[in-house]
Design a protein around this motif. Structure first.
Motif, PDB file in Angstrom:
ATOM      1  N   GLN A 108       0.839  -1.189   0.000  1.00  0.00           N
ATOM      2  CA  GLN A 108       0.000   0.000   0.000  1.00  0.00           C
ATOM      3  C   GLN A 108       0.874   1.240   0.000  1.00  0.00           C
ATOM      4  O   GLN A 108       1.813   1.354   0.791  1.00  0.00           O
ATOM      5  CB  GLN A 108      -0.911   0.016   1.217  1.00  0.00           C
ATOM      6  CG  GLN A 108      -1.856   1.190   1.238  1.00  0.00           C
ATOM      7  CD  GLN A 108      -2.830   1.123   2.402  1.00  0.00           C
ATOM      8  OE1 GLN A 108      -2.613   0.390   3.355  1.00  0.00           O
ATOM      9  NE2 GLN A 108      -3.885   1.880   2.318  1.00  0.00           N
ATOM     10  N   GLY A 157      -2.836   5.630  -0.428  1.00  0.00           N
ATOM     11  CA  GLY A 157      -3.550   4.422  -0.053  1.00  0.00           C
ATOM     12  C   GLY A 157      -3.763   3.421  -1.174  1.00  0.00           C
ATOM     13  O   GLY A 157      -4.391   2.384  -0.971  1.00  0.00           O
ATOM     14  N   LYS A 158      -3.254   3.703  -2.356  1.00  0.00           N
ATOM     15  CA  LYS A 158      -3.420   2.805  -3.490  1.00  0.00           C
ATOM     16  C   LYS A 158      -2.684   1.494  -3.217  1.00  0.00           C
ATOM     17  O   LYS A 158      -1.610   1.485  -2.634  1.00  0.00           O
ATOM     18  CB  LYS A 158      -2.858   3.463  -4.750  1.00  0.00           C
ATOM     19  CG  LYS A 158      -3.406   2.882  -6.024  1.00  0.00           C
ATOM     20  CD  LYS A 158      -2.972   3.720  -7.195  1.00  0.00           C
ATOM     21  CE  LYS A 158      -4.159   4.559  -7.588  1.00  0.00           C
ATOM     22  NZ  LYS A 158      -3.969   5.284  -8.822  1.00  0.00           N
ATOM     23  N   MET A 159      -3.288   0.374  -3.621  1.00  0.00           N
ATOM     24  CA  MET A 159      -2.729  -0.951  -3.368  1.00  0.00           C
ATOM     25  C   MET A 159      -2.074  -1.513  -4.634  1.00  0.00           C
ATOM     26  O   MET A 159      -2.573  -1.291  -5.745  1.00  0.00           O
ATOM     27  CB  MET A 159      -3.830  -1.903  -2.921  1.00  0.00           C
ATOM     28  CG  MET A 159      -4.572  -1.456  -1.675  1.00  0.00           C
ATOM     29  SD  MET A 159      -3.532  -1.419  -0.212  1.00  0.00           S
ATOM     30  CE  MET A 159      -3.410  -3.143   0.146  1.00  0.00           C
ATOM     31  N   ALA A 186       4.649  -0.412  -6.537  1.00  0.00           N
ATOM     32  CA  ALA A 186       4.318   0.437  -5.397  1.00  0.00           C
ATOM     33  C   ALA A 186       5.392   1.502  -5.190  1.00  0.00           C
ATOM     34  O   ALA A 186       5.086   2.676  -4.964  1.00  0.00           O
ATOM     35  CB  ALA A 186       4.153  -0.400  -4.135  1.00  0.00           C
TER      36      ALA A 186
END
Length: 101
Positions: free
Chosen positions: A8, A13-15, A22
Motif C-alpha cells: 500500500q 492508499g493505493k494498493m 508500489a
C-alpha cells in the motif's frame, strides 16, 4: 484460501500486487508533490487542486517533458493524465480520470 501479498502506498492508499510498482508510484507522487510546491512558491494564486493536478501531470509524463526540454517539443502532444486505478489497469494503461472543470 490463497494469501496474496499487497503493498500500500502511504501517500494515497493505493494498493499494488508487487513492490516495484508500489515504489514507482510512491516516487511519482513524491516528485509530483515537489513540483507542486515549487510552482506554488514561484507562481502565487494557483488553487491547491490545480497545483496537485499540474504536479501529477508533469511527474507522470516526466520522460516526455525531458525530451521536450532537449528540443523535441512535439513530444508534448503525447501528454496524458491517465491515472490507473488498479495494477491491471496500470499494466494496460487504459483507465483515465475524467476531469471536471
Amino acid at each position: 484460501m490463497a494469501v496474496k501479498a499487497l503493498w500500500q502506498c502511504d501517500r494515497d492508499g493505493k494498493m499494488f500486487t508487487n513492490k516495484k510498482d508500489a515504489d514507482a508510484h510512491d516516487q511519482m507522487l513524491e516528485l509530483a508533490e515537489s513540483i507542486a510546491q515549487a510552482i506554488e512558491e514561484n507562481v502565487p494564486g494557483i488553487e491547491s487542486e490545480k497545483l496537485d493536478d499540474i504536479g501529477r501531470l508533469i511527474a507522470r509524463n516526466k520522460d516526455l517533458f525531458s525530451k521536450a526540454f532537449k528540443g523535441k517539443t512535439a513530444e508534448l502532444t503525447k501528454l496524458d493524465f491517465a491515472e490507473p486505478t488498479t495494477d491491471a489497469d496500470a499494466d494496460n494503461k487504459v483507465t483515465k480520470i475524467n476531469k471536471v472543470s
